[in-house]
Design an enzyme around this catalytic site. Structure first.
Site, PDB file in Angstrom:
ATOM      1  N   HIS A 109       7.011 -11.561  11.824  1.00 18.04           N
ATOM      2  CA  HIS A 109       5.928 -10.145  12.563  1.00 18.04           C
ATOM      3  C   HIS A 109       4.742 -10.660  13.019  1.00 18.04           C
ATOM      4  CE1 HIS A 109       8.492  -6.998  10.166  1.00 18.04           C
ATOM      5  NE2 HIS A 109       9.384  -7.958  11.183  1.00 18.04           N
TER       6      HIS A 109
ATOM      7  N   CYS B  66       1.467  -4.873   6.444  1.00 19.59           N
ATOM      8  CA  CYS B  66       2.407  -4.111   5.899  1.00 19.59           C
ATOM      9  C   CYS B  66       2.935  -3.240   5.216  1.00 19.59           C
ATOM     10  CB  CYS B  66       3.940  -5.681   5.388  1.00 19.59           C
ATOM     11  SG  CYS B  66       3.510  -6.623   6.327  1.00 19.59           S
TER      12      CYS B  66
END
Ligand code: NAD
Length: 708
Positions: A168, A264
Site C-alpha cells: 500500500h 494503517c
C-alpha cells in the site's frame, strides 16, 4: 490540546493474523499476541486522542483486519469513496464501513464493481499542495485513480509500487505538514520517483533507509508538528527534528505481523477540499483488440503481464472464446497508462504481439507527420518491431517493407493510389518524409501460434517446431543439434541461405576447424563477426596458437601473447584476407574457407580491436549496412558465442528467420532467443561442443557430402 483533526479507529477485539495476503503475514498466522496488541492499540489511541478527535467503528468477528481503518475508504470533506478490497478475505469489511459512513452523514461514492481501490491505504492528500498521491501496482487499480479525480474534483498523481513488502502507498510514503515528504524511493518505479522529485523540492524530501522502511517508519500519523510512529531510527529522528517535527514512538509490533502500523490503524476524517481544485490526472486509456490462439498460446497472458510490468493496467471488456482446438479467440481489452508516454510505449509492445488499437469494425487511418530536420523523427514516431507490419492509409492496409527492429515507418507516394510503406532508420530520414506517429492504424501480422504448433508439452509436431522458443537444457542439446543439422542439410540441398555470426570463442574452444568444415561442405553462405574472430582464426592458422595458447597441446607458448599482433601484421602486409589466401600466406581456417568458397563475410569493428585487420569495417554505419545486405534472404542464422554481434544481427532481422543462439551464458541466450516468436531457439552450452556435435550430425545425415 485538541485541534481540528479527526480520525477513525477500530478496537482490535477480533484482531489476529488469520490469513496471508501480504508478505508480512507469512509465518505469522495466529502469532499475534492479542493481549499485547490490545495494549499497543490503546496506547496509540490514547496518544492520538490527546491531540485530535478519535471516533470508533465497531469491530466485527470474522473481519480481523477491520482494525486497519485506513482501508475503509478515502474521505474528503463530506464525501467518502468506499474501498473495494482486492482480496476476498477483506471484502467482508465493506458493508460495516459503509454503514458507519452512512450513519455519520457522509456522501457515499462507490467505484464500479471489480475495480479494486483500498482507500487511504493507497491515496494520500499532500499536506501542503492541492493534490492526491495515489498508489497502484498491488492492491488498487490505476483506473480507480481516474475515477477518484472526477468524484472528488482533485488532481491525482499516480505512483506505481514495485516492492511487494510495500503493498500500500501508506507503507512507504507519508506526506507531512509544511510540504515535507517521508518516503522510501526503492518501493517505486523510476517514473514515479521522477514524479515525486518533480513535485517535492529536494530540501523537503526525507528519504528513508531500508531499516526504517521495514519498521514502517513511513506509516506514521502527523498531527501539526507531532509525528507518531511505531519506530524511527536515530538519523531519521534527527532528520524529522531538523524539519521541525516532534517524534513520538508508540510500538505496534503485533500489528506489524499483519503488515500494518500507526497510519494503517487510523483514517483521517478531517480532510478539507482545496478551493478551486479541479479534477485532473494524466491517466490515459485505449481499447485494443487481440485475436488468435489467445489462451493455448499464452498470448493473452503475455499481453496482460506485459501491461502490468510496463506500469499499465487493464480491463477485459469482452472475450469470445474459440471453442474448438483450431478456432481462435478474440478479446477487447482496455489498457491504461499513468501518462501518455507510458501508454504509447505499452501500446507499441502490444501491437508487436498482434494487438490492434481500437475494435476492428471502427479502425482509423495511421497518423502521419512530416520530418522537419534530416535524421530526426517527429516526437511520438512509431518504433518498429521484428514482426511484419501493416499501416492503414485511406482505409487500405499497406504492408511495410524492410521490416526490422527500432526503425520508423515512412510512407512514400502518399498521394498516389499505391502508397508505399518502408522501415527506415532515424539517421536515414530526410526532410519532408512522412513518418507514422502514434499507434493508430498499425497492425503487426502475427502468425497464429497454437499449442500444437509451439510443440508445448511433448515432442514437436509442426515442421519447424524444433525451433519452439525456449532455452535448451543440457539433456536436450544433442537432440536439438540433430534437428539443427537436419535443417541445415535441407537448406543446403535446396540452395538456401544460412548465416553464421561468430565470436573469437569459436576459435578459443578449438572449434574453428568445425566451422571451417561446415563452410567447406557448403552449409554456410555468409559469415559475420568482428575483428576478433578473424584475428584469432588467422593466428591459429599462421602460428598454431589462439591468444598465444598452443591449441594442439593446450599450453601457452613463449612470447605467444604477441602472436595475434603478428597475425594482424601479416595480413596488413598482404592488403586483405583474400590477398593473403591468393598469395599462399593463409592456408587454412574459417576465413581461408570463406575466400576459397567465395562466401561473403563482413567484420565489424569495436573499441577493443587490435589492428584492425584491413578487412574490418571501422565505419559503424557502413558495417551495419553491409551486415543488413548480407542478411537479406537468410533462412537460418547461427549465433555462436558473440553477444555483441548477435544482438546487432537480431535487431536487423525480421520475424520468420530462424535464429539458433548458442552461448554459455543463459542470460545472453535468453535475451537473444526471447523474440516472442516461434522461430528462435537458445542453446546454453559450450560453442566448441555445439560445433563438434553439429559437424558429426551433418556427416551422419550426408556422408557423401562429408564436412570433414
Ligand atoms: P561478447 O562479449 O560480445 O561475446 C562473447 C560471448 O561469448 C559472451 O556472450 C559469452 O557468454 C560467450 N562465451 C564465452 N565462452 C563461451 C563458450 N565456451 N561457449 C559459448 N559461449 C561462450 O564478445 P565478443 O563478440 O567476443 O567480442 C566483442 C568485440 O570485441 C567484437 O567486435 C570482437 O571482434 C572484439 N574483439 C577483438 C579482439 C581483437 O581485436 N584482438 C579480441 C576479442 C574481441
Amino acid at each position: 490540546m485538541k485541534g481540528p483533526d479527526r480520525f477513525l479507529m477500530c478496537p482490535p477485539e477480533f484482531y489476529q493474523v488469520d490469513y496471508v495476503i501480504n508478505p508480512w503475514m507469512e509465518g505469522n498466522v495466529d502469532r499475534a499476541k492479542v493481549g499485547l496488541a490490545a495494549e499497543q492499540w490503546s496506547r496509540l489511541h490514547e496518544v492520538l486522542a490527546r491531540e485530535a478527535v478519535v471516533e470508533l467503528v465497531r469491530p466485527h468477528s470474522g473481519s480481523p483486519d477491520m482494525v486497519f481503518t485506513a482501508n475503509a475508504g478515502l474521505v474528503l470533506g463530506e464525501d467518502v469513496v468506499l474501498s473495494r478490497f482486492l482480496h476476498r478475505e477483506r471484502q467482508g469489511e465493506e458493508p460495516y464501513f459503509r454503514a458507519w459512513f452512512k450513519q455519520h452523514g457522509f456522501r457515499i461514492h462507490e467505484l464500479p464493481k471489480d475495480l479494486p481501490f483500498e482507500g487511504a491505504g493507497d491515496a494520500l492528500f499532500d499536506r501542503s499542495r492541492a493534490f492526491l498521491w495515489a498508489g497502484y501496482g498491488f492492491r488498487t487499480e490505476l483506473d480507480a485513480h481516474a475515477i477518484l479525480a472526477s468524484l472528488l474534483s482533485v488532481e491525482v498523481v499516480s505512483l506505481r509500487l514495485i516492492d511487494k513488502r510495500f503493498y500500500h502507498l501508506d507503507t512507504c510514503f507519508c506526506p507531512l505538514e509544511g510540504g515535507y515528504l517521508l518516503y522510501y524511493p526503492p518501493a517505486f518505479d523510476a517514473r514515479s520517483n521522477n514524479q515525486i522529485e518533480r513535485r517535492v523540492p529536494a530540501d523537503r524530501r526525507l528519504v528513508l533507509e531500508e531499516a526504517d522502511a521495514i519498521n514502517f517508519a513511513a506509516n506514521g500519523v502527523n498531527i501539526r508538528d507531532l509525528f507518531v510512529v511505531h519506530r524511527a531510527g536515530e538519523s531519521l529522528r534527527a532528520g524529522l527534528a531538523a524539519a521541525g517535527f516532534r517524534v513520538f514512538e508508540s510500538p505496534l509490533t503485533e500489528f506489524l505481523k499483519a503488515g500494518g502500523a500507526t497510519k494503517c490503524l487510523t483514517l483521517r476524517l478531517s480532510e478539507s477540499p482545496s478551493p478551486g481544485a479541479k479534477s485532473q490526472t494524466e491517466i490515459v486509456s485505449r481499447v485494443l483488440s487481440l485475436e488468435g490462439h489467445l489462451l493455448d498460446s499464452g498470448l493473452l497472458d503475455h499481453a496482460l503481464e506485459l501491461t502490468v510490468q510496463s506500469g499499465g493496467s487493464f480491463q477485459i471488456l469482452n472475450f469470445q472464446l474459440g471453442k474448438q482446438r483450431q478456432s481462435t479467440s478474440r478479446a477487447e481489452i482496455r489498457v491504461s497508462g499513468p501518462d501518455p508516454d507510458v501508454l504509447q510505449g505499452l501500446l507499441e509492445q502490444l501491437i508487436g504481439l498482434g494487438a490492434i488499437p481500437g475494435i476492428p469494425e471502427q479502425l482509423g487511418d495511421a497518423s502521419l507527420e512530416s520530418v522537419s530536420a534530416d535524421g530526426v523523427a517527429p516526437d511520438d514516431f512509431y518504433v518498429t518491431t521484428i514482426y511484419p507490419t501493416e499501416v492503414r492509409i485511406r482505409g487500405q492496409w499497406v504492408p511495410v517493407t524492410g521490416q526490422r527492429m527500432d526503425g520508423c515507418i515512412v510512407i512514400d507516394h502518399l498521394e498516389s493510389p499505391r502508397p508505399v510503406a518502408r522501415t527506415r532508420l532515424l539517421r536515414d530520414l530526410q526532410v519532408g518524409d512522412w513518418v507514422v506517429v502514434g499507434v493508430e492504424g498499425i497492425q503487426a501480422v502475427r502468425k497464429s501460434e497454437s499449442r500444437d504448433e509451439r510443440g508445448i508439452g511433448g515432442m514437436p509436431t509442426a515442421e519447424f517446431a524444433f525451433m519452439g522458443a525456449g532455452v535448451s537444457s543440457e539433456r536436450k542439446i544433442e537432440l536439438t543439434v540433430s534437428q539443427v543439422a537436419w535443417e541445415l542439410e535441407r537448406i543446403r540441398q535446396r540452395g538456401g541461405k544460412v548465416v553464421v555470426v561468430a565470436g573469437p570463442v569459436v576459435v578459443h574452444t578449438g572449434a574453428g576447424e568445425h566451422l571451417a568444415a561446415l563452410i567447406r561442405a557448403g552449409y554456410v553462405q555468409v559469415v559475420l563477426g568482428g575483428n576478433g574472430i578473424a584475428v584469432h582464426d588467422i593466428e591459429q592458422s599462421l602460428l598454431g596458437t589462439s591468444l598465444g595458447v598452443d591449441m594442439s597441446r593446450g599450453s601457452p607458448v613463449q612470447g605467444g601473447h604477441r602472436h595475434h599482433l603478428r597475425a594482424i601484421n601479416a595480413i596488413r602486409r598482404c592488403g586483405s584476407i583474400a590477398a593473403a589466401v591468393q598469395q599462399g600466406i593463409l592456408k587454412s581456417g574459417v576465413f581461408y574457407e570463406c575466400v576459397r568458397a567465395e562466401i561473403p563475410f563482413a567484420l565489424a569493428a569495436s573499441i577493443r580491436d587490435d589492428g584492425p585487420l584491413p578487412d574490418t569495417l571501422t565505419d559503424m554505419i557502413e558495417a551495419q549496412r553491409v551486415y543488413a545486405r548480407l542478411l537479406e534472404g537468410a533462412e537460418v542464422i547461427l549465433m555462436l558465442g558473440s553477444m555483441l554481434h548477435s544482438i546487432g544481427v537480431g535487431n536487423m532481422t525480421p520475424a520468420g528467420v530462424k535464429l539458433v543462439c548458442v552461448d554459455i551464458n543463459p542470460a545472453v541466450v535468453t535475451k537473444l532467443a526471447d523474440r516472442g516468436s516461434i522461430e528462435s531457439i537458445g542453446i546454453v552450452t559450450d560453442v566448441g561442443l555445439f560445433l563438434s556435435l553439429l559437424v558429426q550430425q551433418v556427416r551422419a545425415l550426408s556422408p557423401s557430402k562429408s564436412a570433414a
